[in-house]
Design a protein around this motif. Structure first.
Motif, PDB file in Angstrom:
ATOM      1  N   PHE A   1      12.216  -0.183  -5.372  1.00  0.00           N
ATOM      2  CA  PHE A   1      11.198   0.498  -6.172  1.00  0.00           C
ATOM      3  C   PHE A   1      11.759   1.756  -6.825  1.00  0.00           C
ATOM      4  CE2 PHE A   1       8.108  -1.351  -2.903  1.00  0.00           C
ATOM      5  CZ  PHE A   1       7.789  -2.432  -3.700  1.00  0.00           C
ATOM      6  N   THR A   2      12.513   2.543  -6.060  1.00  0.00           N
ATOM      7  CA  THR A   2      13.017   3.802  -6.607  1.00  0.00           C
ATOM      8  C   THR A   2      14.091   3.544  -7.655  1.00  0.00           C
ATOM      9  OG1 THR A   2      14.590   4.064  -4.765  1.00  0.00           O
ATOM     10  CG2 THR A   2      12.416   5.055  -4.515  1.00  0.00           C
ATOM     11  N   ALA A   3      14.936   2.556  -7.422  1.00  0.00           N
ATOM     12  CA  ALA A   3      15.914   2.184  -8.452  1.00  0.00           C
ATOM     13  C   ALA A   3      15.202   1.672  -9.693  1.00  0.00           C
ATOM     14  CB  ALA A   3      16.867   1.120  -7.910  1.00  0.00           C
ATOM     15  N   GLY A   4      14.094   0.956  -9.480  1.00  0.00           N
ATOM     16  CA  GLY A   4      13.346   0.381 -10.592  1.00  0.00           C
ATOM     17  C   GLY A   4      12.743   1.415 -11.520  1.00  0.00           C
ATOM     18  N   ILE A   5      12.507   2.639 -11.023  1.00  0.00           N
ATOM     19  CA  ILE A   5      11.971   3.695 -11.899  1.00  0.00           C
ATOM     20  C   ILE A   5      13.080   4.617 -12.395  1.00  0.00           C
ATOM     21  CG2 ILE A   5       9.659   3.638 -10.887  1.00  0.00           C
ATOM     22  CD1 ILE A   5      10.390   6.274  -9.419  1.00  0.00           C
ATOM     23  N   GLY A   6      14.334   4.203 -12.161  1.00  0.00           N
ATOM     24  CA  GLY A   6      15.460   4.918 -12.744  1.00  0.00           C
ATOM     25  C   GLY A   6      16.057   6.022 -11.908  1.00  0.00           C
TER      26      GLY A   6
ATOM     27  N   GLY B   1       3.437 -12.689  -8.694  1.00  0.00           N
ATOM     28  CA  GLY B   1       4.337 -12.180  -9.715  1.00  0.00           C
ATOM     29  C   GLY B   1       5.475 -11.393  -9.105  1.00  0.00           C
ATOM     30  N   ILE B   2       6.026 -10.490  -9.902  1.00  0.00           N
ATOM     31  CA  ILE B   2       7.171  -9.686  -9.476  1.00  0.00           C
ATOM     32  C   ILE B   2       6.702  -8.659  -8.445  1.00  0.00           C
ATOM     33  CG2 ILE B   2       8.861  -7.979 -10.260  1.00  0.00           C
ATOM     34  CD1 ILE B   2       8.870  -9.510 -12.975  1.00  0.00           C
ATOM     35  N   ASN B   3       7.379  -8.646  -7.294  1.00  0.00           N
ATOM     36  CA  ASN B   3       7.031  -7.701  -6.227  1.00  0.00           C
ATOM     37  C   ASN B   3       7.942  -6.486  -6.251  1.00  0.00           C
ATOM     38  OD1 ASN B   3       7.906  -7.149  -2.984  1.00  0.00           O
ATOM     39  ND2 ASN B   3       5.766  -6.868  -3.545  1.00  0.00           N
ATOM     40  N   ARG B   4       9.250  -6.715  -6.139  1.00  0.00           N
ATOM     41  CA  ARG B   4      10.204  -5.606  -6.155  1.00  0.00           C
ATOM     42  C   ARG B   4      11.237  -5.836  -7.253  1.00  0.00           C
ATOM     43  NH1 ARG B   4       9.916  -5.685  -0.024  1.00  0.00           N
ATOM     44  NH2 ARG B   4       9.375  -3.581   0.640  1.00  0.00           N
ATOM     45  N   PRO B   5      11.493  -4.831  -8.087  1.00  0.00           N
ATOM     46  CA  PRO B   5      12.561  -4.961  -9.074  1.00  0.00           C
ATOM     47  C   PRO B   5      13.922  -4.932  -8.382  1.00  0.00           C
ATOM     48  CG  PRO B   5      11.719  -2.731  -9.065  1.00  0.00           C
ATOM     49  CD  PRO B   5      10.842  -3.517  -8.127  1.00  0.00           C
ATOM     50  N   PRO B   6      14.975  -5.349  -9.059  1.00  0.00           N
ATOM     51  CA  PRO B   6      16.303  -5.296  -8.435  1.00  0.00           C
ATOM     52  C   PRO B   6      16.795  -3.863  -8.260  1.00  0.00           C
ATOM     53  CG  PRO B   6      16.296  -6.709 -10.401  1.00  0.00           C
ATOM     54  CD  PRO B   6      15.017  -5.933 -10.408  1.00  0.00           C
TER      55      PRO B   6
ATOM     56  N   ARG C   1       0.809  -1.222   0.000  1.00  0.00           N
ATOM     57  CA  ARG C   1       0.000   0.000   0.000  1.00  0.00           C
ATOM     58  C   ARG C   1       0.842   1.271   0.000  1.00  0.00           C
ATOM     59  NH1 ARG C   1      -2.173  -4.150   2.323  1.00  0.00           N
ATOM     60  NH2 ARG C   1      -4.292  -4.713   1.711  1.00  0.00           N
ATOM     61  N   SER C   2       2.128   1.136  -0.176  1.00  0.00           N
ATOM     62  CA  SER C   2       2.967   2.338  -0.249  1.00  0.00           C
ATOM     63  C   SER C   2       3.797   2.412  -1.520  1.00  0.00           C
ATOM     64  CB  SER C   2       3.895   2.423   0.969  1.00  0.00           C
ATOM     65  OG  SER C   2       4.759   1.310   1.027  1.00  0.00           O
ATOM     66  N   ARG C   3       3.797   1.356  -2.331  1.00  0.00           N
ATOM     67  CA  ARG C   3       4.663   1.370  -3.516  1.00  0.00           C
ATOM     68  C   ARG C   3       4.377   2.572  -4.411  1.00  0.00           C
ATOM     69  NH1 ARG C   3       6.012  -3.407  -7.946  1.00  0.00           N
ATOM     70  NH2 ARG C   3       7.267  -2.065  -9.311  1.00  0.00           N
ATOM     71  N   GLU C   4       3.131   2.805  -4.725  1.00  0.00           N
ATOM     72  CA  GLU C   4       2.796   3.922  -5.616  1.00  0.00           C
ATOM     73  C   GLU C   4       3.225   5.251  -5.010  1.00  0.00           C
ATOM     74  OE1 GLU C   4      -1.095   5.830  -7.934  1.00  0.00           O
ATOM     75  OE2 GLU C   4      -1.279   3.916  -6.861  1.00  0.00           O
ATOM     76  N   LEU C   5       3.030   5.404  -3.705  1.00  0.00           N
ATOM     77  CA  LEU C   5       3.437   6.621  -3.006  1.00  0.00           C
ATOM     78  C   LEU C   5       4.955   6.798  -3.080  1.00  0.00           C
ATOM     79  CD1 LEU C   5       2.951   9.003  -1.036  1.00  0.00           C
ATOM     80  CD2 LEU C   5       3.095   7.311   0.831  1.00  0.00           C
ATOM     81  N   ILE C   6       5.692   5.723  -2.856  1.00  0.00           N
ATOM     82  CA  ILE C   6       7.167   5.778  -2.918  1.00  0.00           C
ATOM     83  C   ILE C   6       7.622   6.205  -4.305  1.00  0.00           C
ATOM     84  CG2 ILE C   6       9.264   4.364  -2.837  1.00  0.00           C
ATOM     85  CD1 ILE C   6       7.679   2.602  -0.738  1.00  0.00           C
ATOM     86  N   GLU C   7       7.074   5.565  -5.321  1.00  0.00           N
ATOM     87  CA  GLU C   7       7.492   5.867  -6.689  1.00  0.00           C
ATOM     88  C   GLU C   7       7.102   7.292  -7.081  1.00  0.00           C
ATOM     89  OE1 GLU C   7       7.451   1.300  -8.453  1.00  0.00           O
ATOM     90  OE2 GLU C   7       5.726   2.601  -8.795  1.00  0.00           O
ATOM     91  N   ASP C   8       5.897   7.720  -6.716  1.00  0.00           N
ATOM     92  CA  ASP C   8       5.463   9.075  -7.044  1.00  0.00           C
ATOM     93  C   ASP C   8       6.317  10.127  -6.339  1.00  0.00           C
ATOM     94  OD1 ASP C   8       3.501   8.097  -8.676  1.00  0.00           O
ATOM     95  OD2 ASP C   8       1.845   8.446  -7.273  1.00  0.00           O
ATOM     96  N   THR C   9       6.680   9.859  -5.089  1.00  0.00           N
ATOM     97  CA  THR C   9       7.507  10.798  -4.331  1.00  0.00           C
ATOM     98  C   THR C   9       8.906  10.916  -4.925  1.00  0.00           C
ATOM     99  OG1 THR C   9       6.271  10.323  -2.293  1.00  0.00           O
ATOM    100  CG2 THR C   9       8.452  11.310  -2.036  1.00  0.00           C
ATOM    101  N   ALA C  10       9.453   9.793  -5.374  1.00  0.00           N
ATOM    102  CA  ALA C  10      10.839   9.765  -5.858  1.00  0.00           C
ATOM    103  C   ALA C  10      10.987  10.181  -7.313  1.00  0.00           C
ATOM    104  CB  ALA C  10      11.411   8.364  -5.675  1.00  0.00           C
ATOM    105  N   ARG C  11       9.917  10.066  -8.086  1.00  0.00           N
ATOM    106  CA  ARG C  11      10.024  10.301  -9.526  1.00  0.00           C
ATOM    107  C   ARG C  11      10.545  11.720  -9.810  1.00  0.00           C
ATOM    108  NH1 ARG C  11       5.647   8.061 -10.584  1.00  0.00           N
ATOM    109  NH2 ARG C  11       6.409   6.043 -11.304  1.00  0.00           N
ATOM    110  N   GLY C  12      11.629  11.794 -10.579  1.00  0.00           N
ATOM    111  CA  GLY C  12      12.220  13.081 -10.927  1.00  0.00           C
ATOM    112  C   GLY C  12      13.275  13.574  -9.953  1.00  0.00           C
ATOM    113  N   ALA C  13      13.473  12.874  -8.824  1.00  0.00           N
ATOM    114  CA  ALA C  13      14.483  13.298  -7.851  1.00  0.00           C
ATOM    115  C   ALA C  13      15.890  12.978  -8.354  1.00  0.00           C
ATOM    116  CB  ALA C  13      14.245  12.617  -6.509  1.00  0.00           C
TER     117      ALA C  13
END
Length: 375
Positions: free
Chosen positions: A322-327, A279-284, A142-154
């Motif tokens: 998660f944050t590494a997974g979005i680059g 399925g896949i939970n966390r990317p490397p 329940r926090s993955r989307e929040l984590i990715e949205d917060t980190a995106r563009g940092a």
């Protein structure tokens, strides 16, 4: 040139860790997590002189402090633990001979305390965001989307999970996938007419071997059959069976290979039906995501007169995956030095708390600077 305020004292850090540890927060107990969030909000609010945003997702409470209009650096932590309510009565918070102990102290309430004091030590907090989640220990559903949205563009994410052995930073983390294989067969009397049944246990046995064969230890891919179950009574051909599978891989390509292979499995027992769930939970968190930040951390440690930093690859996952997974460049293991995560001998080395917090302050300052060249 980086100017870092005088470091917070070990006694102050220990006091903050104690307050966090003494509010129990097992991930699966949403009421306990909500109580912990209230305590974390109060403690962080005092240290940072600012109240956080409260973000409740499906009953799970997360907290976020944002400084400035743009997020350049995310300081990432979690306040939930693996320990059930009542553990504190059996394993109370204690400090003895320079070792701090108590449920959740190493994973990761000491890291959370360090995050607050490191950001509080900044002369300018503009561009810094602290995110504290409440469900990391159960996979952050329940926090993955929040984590990715917060980190995106940092520019960077700094993860306050505990360090590896000897204080090493965590430069790589394996990706994690979790599956349940469900076999449906047909019940029949095991003595009178077993031939009329479709034995789900037999089919499951084939699947256990097929699943295990997908591992590739040479490149660090593990595919581990874990919990299995089948049948209902001893004299009945089992009509249903299930198998849980834990997958760890160093690269996204390996995760995808195993995922495709599991989904391609077919029953070999006539009449059996197979369903693959999960399925896949966390990317490397791959080495490329942490390399530049690790060099910065090493340079700051040297500038502060601290011992050289080492880094390692580890099998466990964190929200940094998660944050590494979005680059987004991500460095993990910046939290406490100690050991025993998820074990009763969990502990933190008190002497390392203040120096590591000072290092974190310097690193955040450098990364959050408006112009990186000025750092």
């Amino acid at each position: 040139m980086i100017t870092v305020p005088a470091e917070v004292t070990a006694d102050t850090l220990v006091g903050t860790v104690r307050r966090l540890v003494e509010c129990e927060s097992p991930s699966a107990d949403r009421a306990a997590v909500a109580r912990s969030a209230a305590a974390v909000a109060a403690i962080g609010g005092e240290i940072l002189d600012r109240d956080p945003e409260w973000i409740v997702v499906d009953g799970v409470t997360h907290l976020r402090w944002r400084f400035g209009a743009e997020t350049r650096v995310v300081v990432l932590a979690h306040h939930d633990t693996v320990w059930p309510l009542g553990t504190l009565g059996r394993i109370p918070f204690a400090v003895h001979d320079g070792i701090l102990s108590g449920p959740g102290c190493f994973d990761m309430k000491a890291g959370l305390a360090m995050a607050f004091h490191a950001v509080a030590g900044l002369a300018d907090r503009d561009g810094v965001t602290i995110l504290v989640t409440g469900d990391e220990e159960i996979g952050s559903p329940r926090s993955r989307e929040l984590i990715e949205d917060t980190a995106r563009g940092a520019r960077a994410v700094l993860v306050l999970e505990a360090s590896a052995d000897g204080g090493c930073l965590k430069l790589e983390r394996k990706g994690v996938s979790l599956y349940e294989l469900v076999v449906d067969g047909l019940a029949a009397h095991a003595g009178l007419e077993p031939e009329r049944g479709v034995n789900a246990t037999v089919e499951l046995a084939h699947k256990v071997l097929a699943v295990a064969s997908l591992a590739d230890p040479a490149i660090g891919t593990s595919v581990t059959p874990t919990v299995a179950g089948s049948g209902s009574t001893t004299n009945t051909v089992p009509a249903r069976a299930s198998l849980w599978v834990d997958v760890r891989a160093r690269t996204a390509g390996e995760q995808e290979r195993v995922d495709a292979a599991l989904r391609a499995l077919e029953p070999v027992t006539p009449g059996a039906v197979l369903e693959v769930r999960g399925g896949i939970n966390r990317p490397p968190l791959e080495a490329t995501a942490s390399a530049s930040l690790f060099l910065r951390a090493q340079a700051n440690a040297a500038r502060l007169g601290q011992a050289p930093l080492d880094g390692v690859a580890v099998g466990g996952a964190s929200d940094g995956n998660f944050t590494a997974g979005i680059g987004v460049p991500t460095l993990d293991g910046l939290g406490a030095v100690g050991g025993g995560a998820h074990a009763e001998h969990e502990h933190v080395v008190v002497a390392e708390l203040a120096p590591r917090t000072r290092l974190l302050t310097a690193l955040i300052h450098e990364l959050a600077a408006d112009e990186q060249g000025d750092s």
